[in-house]
Design a protein around this motif. Sequence first.
Motif, PDB file in Angstrom:
ATOM      1  N   LEU A   1       0.762  -1.388  -0.266  1.00 41.91           N
ATOM      2  CA  LEU A   1       0.429   0.216  -0.219  1.00 41.91           C
ATOM      3  C   LEU A   1       1.183   1.314   0.117  1.00 41.91           C
ATOM      4  N   HIS A   2       0.170   1.959  -0.963  1.00 45.30           N
ATOM      5  CA  HIS A   2       1.312   3.572  -0.899  1.00 45.30           C
ATOM      6  C   HIS A   2       2.707   3.082  -0.959  1.00 45.30           C
ATOM      7  N   GLY A   3       2.831   2.291  -2.789  1.00 46.08           N
ATOM      8  CA  GLY A   3       4.148   2.470  -2.110  1.00 46.08           C
ATOM      9  C   GLY A   3       5.627   1.795  -1.287  1.00 46.08           C
ATOM     10  N   LYS A   4       4.666   1.308  -0.434  1.00 46.40           N
ATOM     11  CA  LYS A   4       5.687   1.185   0.336  1.00 46.40           C
ATOM     12  C   LYS A   4       6.157  -0.457   0.687  1.00 46.40           C
ATOM     13  N   LYS A   5       6.736  -0.960   0.124  1.00 50.13           N
ATOM     14  CA  LYS A   5       7.475  -2.225  -0.131  1.00 50.13           C
ATOM     15  C   LYS A   5       7.838  -2.808   1.085  1.00 50.13           C
ATOM     16  N   SER A   6       8.844  -2.372   1.526  1.00 53.31           N
ATOM     17  CA  SER A   6       9.647  -3.120   2.283  1.00 53.31           C
ATOM     18  C   SER A   6       8.593  -2.985   3.710  1.00 53.31           C
ATOM     19  N   VAL A   7       7.716  -3.010   3.913  1.00 57.72           N
ATOM     20  CA  VAL A   7       6.398  -2.723   4.788  1.00 57.72           C
ATOM     21  C   VAL A   7       5.624  -4.191   4.586  1.00 57.72           C
ATOM     22  N   SER A   8       5.407  -4.422   3.798  1.00 54.88           N
ATOM     23  CA  SER A   8       4.813  -5.591   2.760  1.00 54.88           C
ATOM     24  C   SER A   8       5.719  -6.814   2.801  1.00 54.88           C
ATOM     25  N   TYR A   9       6.756  -6.872   2.276  1.00 55.62           N
ATOM     26  CA  TYR A   9       7.969  -7.718   2.518  1.00 55.62           C
ATOM     27  C   TYR A   9       7.796  -8.274   3.923  1.00 55.62           C
ATOM     28  N   LYS A  10       7.968  -6.949   5.438  1.00 54.83           N
ATOM     29  CA  LYS A  10       7.767  -7.604   6.551  1.00 54.83           C
ATOM     30  C   LYS A  10       7.096  -8.073   7.343  1.00 54.83           C
ATOM     31  N   ILE A  11       5.905  -7.330   6.368  1.00 50.87           N
ATOM     32  CA  ILE A  11       4.322  -8.342   6.898  1.00 50.87           C
ATOM     33  C   ILE A  11       3.986  -9.928   6.230  1.00 50.87           C
ATOM     34  N   PHE A  12       4.557 -10.028   4.315  1.00 53.08           N
ATOM     35  CA  PHE A  12       4.319 -10.824   4.385  1.00 53.08           C
ATOM     36  C   PHE A  12       6.087 -12.183   5.422  1.00 53.08           C
ATOM     37  N   TYR A  13       6.695 -11.697   5.444  1.00 49.93           N
ATOM     38  CA  TYR A  13       7.795 -12.520   5.248  1.00 49.93           C
ATOM     39  C   TYR A  13       7.200 -13.233   7.561  1.00 49.93           C
ATOM     40  N   ASP A  14       6.171 -12.145   8.228  1.00 54.62           N
ATOM     41  CA  ASP A  14       6.127 -12.201   9.484  1.00 54.62           C
ATOM     42  C   ASP A  14       4.873 -13.328   9.426  1.00 54.62           C
ATOM     43  N   ALA A  15       4.014 -13.718   8.213  1.00 57.71           N
ATOM     44  CA  ALA A  15       3.167 -14.301   8.130  1.00 57.71           C
ATOM     45  C   ALA A  15       3.893 -15.874   8.216  1.00 57.71           C
ATOM     46  N   ILE A  16       4.816 -16.127   7.096  1.00 56.64           N
ATOM     47  CA  ILE A  16       5.285 -16.681   6.745  1.00 56.64           C
ATOM     48  C   ILE A  16       6.002 -17.309   7.987  1.00 56.64           C
ATOM     49  N   GLU A  17       6.182 -16.603   8.683  1.00 53.88           N
ATOM     50  CA  GLU A  17       7.077 -17.720  10.265  1.00 53.88           C
ATOM     51  C   GLU A  17       6.331 -17.931  10.913  1.00 53.88           C
ATOM     52  N   ILE A  18       4.344 -17.330  10.595  1.00 54.31           N
ATOM     53  CA  ILE A  18       3.142 -17.385  11.976  1.00 54.31           C
ATOM     54  C   ILE A  18       3.329 -18.752  11.305  1.00 54.31           C
ATOM     55  N   VAL A  19       2.797 -18.903  10.274  1.00 51.83           N
ATOM     56  CA  VAL A  19       2.757 -20.403   9.327  1.00 51.83           C
ATOM     57  C   VAL A  19       3.781 -21.073   9.625  1.00 51.83           C
ATOM     58  N   GLN A  20       4.541 -20.800  10.114  1.00 48.86           N
ATOM     59  CA  GLN A  20       5.791 -22.647  10.045  1.00 48.86           C
ATOM     60  C   GLN A  20       5.626 -22.519  11.424  1.00 48.86           C
ATOM     61  N   ASP A  21       5.013 -21.710  12.886  1.00 50.71           N
ATOM     62  CA  ASP A  21       5.011 -22.032  13.665  1.00 50.71           C
ATOM     63  C   ASP A  21       3.999 -22.950  13.885  1.00 50.71           C
ATOM     64  N   LYS A  22       2.644 -22.379  12.902  1.00 51.44           N
ATOM     65  CA  LYS A  22       1.206 -23.257  12.956  1.00 51.44           C
ATOM     66  C   LYS A  22       1.733 -24.720  12.207  1.00 51.44           C
ATOM     67  N   VAL A  23       2.037 -24.393  11.707  1.00 51.16           N
ATOM     68  CA  VAL A  23       2.451 -26.106  10.700  1.00 51.16           C
ATOM     69  C   VAL A  23       3.314 -26.432  10.097  1.00 51.16           C
ATOM     70  N   GLN A  24       4.602 -27.290  12.006  1.00 56.77           N
ATOM     71  CA  GLN A  24       5.277 -27.576  11.897  1.00 56.77           C
ATOM     72  C   GLN A  24       6.266 -28.548  10.972  1.00 56.77           C
ATOM     73  N   ASP A  25       5.175 -29.801  10.374  1.00 57.58           N
ATOM     74  CA  ASP A  25       5.929 -30.283   9.676  1.00 57.58           C
ATOM     75  C   ASP A  25       6.096 -30.089   7.776  1.00 57.58           C
TER      76      ASP A  25
ATOM     77  N   LYS B   1      -5.368  -9.686  15.109  1.00 59.62           N
ATOM     78  CA  LYS B   1      -4.545  -8.543  15.585  1.00 59.62           C
ATOM     79  C   LYS B   1      -3.449  -7.611  14.356  1.00 59.62           C
ATOM     80  N   THR B   2      -3.121  -8.421  13.856  1.00 59.25           N
ATOM     81  CA  THR B   2      -2.140  -7.773  13.187  1.00 59.25           C
ATOM     82  C   THR B   2      -2.478  -8.091  11.909  1.00 59.25           C
ATOM     83  N   MET B   3      -2.335  -7.161  10.208  1.00 57.87           N
ATOM     84  CA  MET B   3      -2.062  -7.644   9.617  1.00 57.87           C
ATOM     85  C   MET B   3      -1.335  -9.169   8.979  1.00 57.87           C
ATOM     86  N   ALA B   4      -0.481  -9.741   9.187  1.00 59.51           N
ATOM     87  CA  ALA B   4       0.100 -10.226   9.222  1.00 59.51           C
ATOM     88  C   ALA B   4       0.220 -11.530   9.983  1.00 59.51           C
TER      89      ALA B   4
END
Length: 156
Positions: free
Chosen positions: A31-55, A114-117
């Motif tokens: 949103l609004h050209g903020k790619k670094s914020v977007s990358y942070k959201i995506f990578y945090d989301a992937i970490e959360i996915v990794q925590d929830k789906v370990q295998d 709570k958060t976008m991630a």
Amino acid sequence: MRRRQAKKHTILPDPKFKDVMVTKFVNNLMLHGKKSVSYKIFYDAIEIVQDKVQDENPLDVFKKALSNVTPGVEVRSRRVGGATFQIPTPVRDSRKQSLAMKWLIGYSRKRNEKTMAQKLAAEIIAASKEEGAAFKKKEDMHRMAEANKAFSHFRF
């Protein structure tokens, strides 16, 4: 078309996973050209996915979610003799991918975490299990196409 075809933009792979699909997703998430914020959201989301789906590998879960949300057919409106018909048409590959990404992002924004991630991670996990709002959108679109199959001879 009268003019020449538009050139396809080359998209560079993302720095962490070296995947072009991730970059396309992040560009849609931005949103609004903020790619670094977007990358942070995506990578945090992937970490959360990794925590929830370990295998499983979280990137594979993300790709499975995208493939589960990807539509095969869509309905297009067409006026024939004063009446508007919903005509089922197959979706181009590039449009399939962008629709899937837009639905995944749009419905994750509407979630209640709570958060976008966290929202994005929950929607990715739900879509990989063939549930959630984005998957329901794809199912509804396929159902509409199936219901209007009788009008497919009006295809242009």
